[in-house]
Write a protein that holds these residues in place. Structure first.
Motif, PDB file in Angstrom:
ATOM      1  N   GLU A   1     -34.596   2.283  17.346  1.00 24.92           N
ATOM      2  CA  GLU A   1     -32.886   1.804  17.708  1.00 24.92           C
ATOM      3  C   GLU A   1     -32.769   3.207  18.562  1.00 24.92           C
ATOM      4  OE1 GLU A   1     -30.655   2.093  14.298  1.00 24.92           O
ATOM      5  OE2 GLU A   1     -31.459   0.243  13.252  1.00 24.92           O
TER       6      GLU A   1
ATOM      7  N   GLU B   1     -32.498  -6.384  21.260  1.00 27.07           N
ATOM      8  CA  GLU B   1     -31.951  -7.141  19.519  1.00 27.07           C
ATOM      9  C   GLU B   1     -30.687  -7.240  19.779  1.00 27.07           C
ATOM     10  OE1 GLU B   1     -33.722  -6.503  16.063  1.00 27.07           O
ATOM     11  OE2 GLU B   1     -34.839  -8.105  15.996  1.00 27.07           O
ATOM     12  N   PHE B   2     -29.847  -5.581  20.116  1.00 29.17           N
ATOM     13  CA  PHE B   2     -28.707  -5.107  19.812  1.00 29.17           C
ATOM     14  C   PHE B   2     -28.177  -4.350  20.798  1.00 29.17           C
ATOM     15  CE2 PHE B   2     -30.184  -6.453  15.252  1.00 29.17           C
ATOM     16  CZ  PHE B   2     -28.858  -7.482  15.091  1.00 29.17           C
ATOM     17  N   SER B   3     -27.172  -4.203  21.177  1.00 32.00           N
ATOM     18  CA  SER B   3     -26.217  -2.824  21.311  1.00 32.00           C
ATOM     19  C   SER B   3     -25.013  -2.714  21.536  1.00 32.00           C
ATOM     20  CB  SER B   3     -27.185  -3.681  23.904  1.00 32.00           C
ATOM     21  OG  SER B   3     -26.164  -4.190  24.246  1.00 32.00           O
ATOM     22  N   HIS B   4     -24.538  -2.127  21.880  1.00 32.47           N
ATOM     23  CA  HIS B   4     -23.683  -1.427  21.410  1.00 32.47           C
ATOM     24  C   HIS B   4     -23.557  -0.015  21.600  1.00 32.47           C
ATOM     25  CE1 HIS B   4     -24.030   0.848  17.757  1.00 32.47           C
ATOM     26  NE2 HIS B   4     -25.283  -0.215  17.480  1.00 32.47           N
TER      27      HIS B   4
END
Length: 444
Positions: free
Chosen positions: A130, A181-184
């Motif tokens: 991450e 997978e994710f981003s924010h």
């Protein structure tokens, strides 16, 4: 010539690739690059490209300078930010000595050696990082940086600069075969997080090196500036690279055991125990800059103490909550890493610490249920919770006593890394800081 090499040579013609950049990493984790013409690539596959190793940080002394960079065809990708026609591609390289043997100074080889030891025990090492970083309005050049926004954790801002940035960066990463997978938006102003999908540790390390280039290229293309510096601001959280870890035996997750507490197998418990027992001595590698310790000890949810916990985000190692029927996702999260490390060396020492726990049958101590940051020093001592090194100097002192790190990095990388970090600390502690001038100049 193998099939992967044939595929690369065929793609060069089909995609009108005029330049091929051969990438490798020095001991400190800085990316190096040499461009070759497509006509030279067949020779590079068979013999490598010669270069002066003494000019690369930590690679060789002047009298043993000749080295070879041999491209790994499995890492071939078109660079999307260089335009479609004519195209530019890249491949990561293995560094060889003139006789064709691997160079002990090559960080990629250090990780391959550690993965080879895991394979001898029947394990494949998977990682999922991450990655946090900051975006500034322009290059600070010694000035206090100005974030691109004032948003916070998970904020959705209409017409937000950060959203546009993340969309373009993810599109570019996926065009290079790197799954996101994710981003924010993260907690600090201008701070971002993009999480890469699980992969074997060597692929992940290559992906992290590519990720850092892509993020900086996209930022510059949008007229802004990206940094992976662990702690750019005193008042805001630092940027980490929490990494989820697991070992597989073939298709079976070796960290999972049905019916066990938290569904953790003995392999998982011993691996985590190894991370905890050797945490202090590997910290100089996982957190390799003087600024890294401003993040660890500067608040903002960075793990400063050696303990583990079930879903406890104040612990160094967090065991995420088990999801029913998600056997393959049973894992441990190592939270001290920052994205400014050399990922090849960092994953090598993390794996070595975990494997040592498995081989020696380390017992996992009780987990920490409390918020470790809120405990007093006396309460932490009573629970047997030790602090991580509080400075690069402390971390280097722990590392230089470590047989585990010396064996994992190899004598050459171990000695160079220590020398370089001692010099960095000496230069840092001689500096007079703005803090000292603001506090003392007018009153002393």
């Amino acid at each position: 010539m193998d099939k992967q090499q044939e595929f690369v040579l065929r793609t060069l013609e089909e995609r009108d690739v005029r330049f091929v950049r051969l990438w490798f990493t020095d001991v400190l984790g800085f990316l190096k690059s040499v461009a070759v013409a497509p006509a030279e690539l067949e020779g590079a596959f068979s013999e490598g490209i010669g270069f002066d190793g003494s000019a690369i940080e930590g690679f060789a002394r002047v009298y043993e300078a000749d080295m070879l960079a041999k491209p790994d065809p499995s890492t071939f990708q078109i660079l999307p930010w260089r335009g479609e026609a004519p195209s530019t591609a890249r491949m990561f390289c293995d560094i060889l000595m003139p006789d064709g043997s691997p160079s002990y100074a090559d960080p990629r080889y250090v990780l391959k050696r550690a993965l080879g030891k895991a394979a001898d025990l029947g394990f494949t090492f998977y990682t999922h990082p991450e990655i946090e970083f900051f975006l500034f309005k322009d290059s600070p050049n010694g000035r206090k940086p100005v974030p691109v926004d004032q948003s916070g954790y998970f904020d959705h801002t209409p017409h937000g600069r950060s959203q546009d940035f993340r969309r373009e960066a993810i599109t570019m990463l996926e065009a290079m075969g790197i799954s996101v997978e994710f981003s924010h938006h993260e907690g600090g102003p201008g701070q971002q997080e993009i999480d890469l999908r699980y992969a074997d540790a060597l692929t992940t390390a290559d992906n992290i090196m590519t990720f850092r280039v892509v993020v900086k290229e996209v930022a510059l293309g949008q007229g802004i500036y990206a940094t992976f510096m662990p702690k750019p601001f005193t008042e805001f959280p630092g940027s980490g690279m929490h990494t989820h870890l697991s070992l597989f035996e073939g298709d079976r997750n070796a960290f999972f055991e049905s019916g066990a507490e938290f569904h953790q197998s003995k392999v998982a418990r011993s691996f985590i125990a190894g991370l905890l027992r050797h945490a202090a001595e590997i910290t100089a590698v996982t957190n390799q800059w003087v600024n890294s310790y401003k993040r660890i000890w500067g608040g903002g949810e960075a793990p400063a103490y050696v303990c583990w916990g079930h879903n406890n985000r104040s612990a160094l190692v967090r065991v995420p909550m088990y999801k029913p029927e998600k056997v393959q996702s049973t894992r441990a999260e190592f939270r001290s890493l920052d994205a400014a490390c050399n990922p090849y060396l960092a994953y090598a020492v993390i794996l070595a610490a975990g494997l040592k726990g498995i081989e020696q049958g380390y017992e996992l101590p009780p987990g920490a249920d409390d918020d470790v940051w809120s405990l007093t020093d006396r309460e932490r001592r009573a629970l047997g919770i030790e602090p991580l090194p509080q400075s690069l100097d402390e971390a280097v002192r722990a590392m230089e006593r470590s047989e585990l790190v010396a064996e994992t990095l190899g004598e050459h990388v171990f000695d160079f890394f220590l020398r370089n970090k001692r010099t960095e600390w000496e230069e840092y502690r001689q500096q007079v800081t703005p803090f000292e001038r603001e506090r003392m100049l007018a009153v002393l």
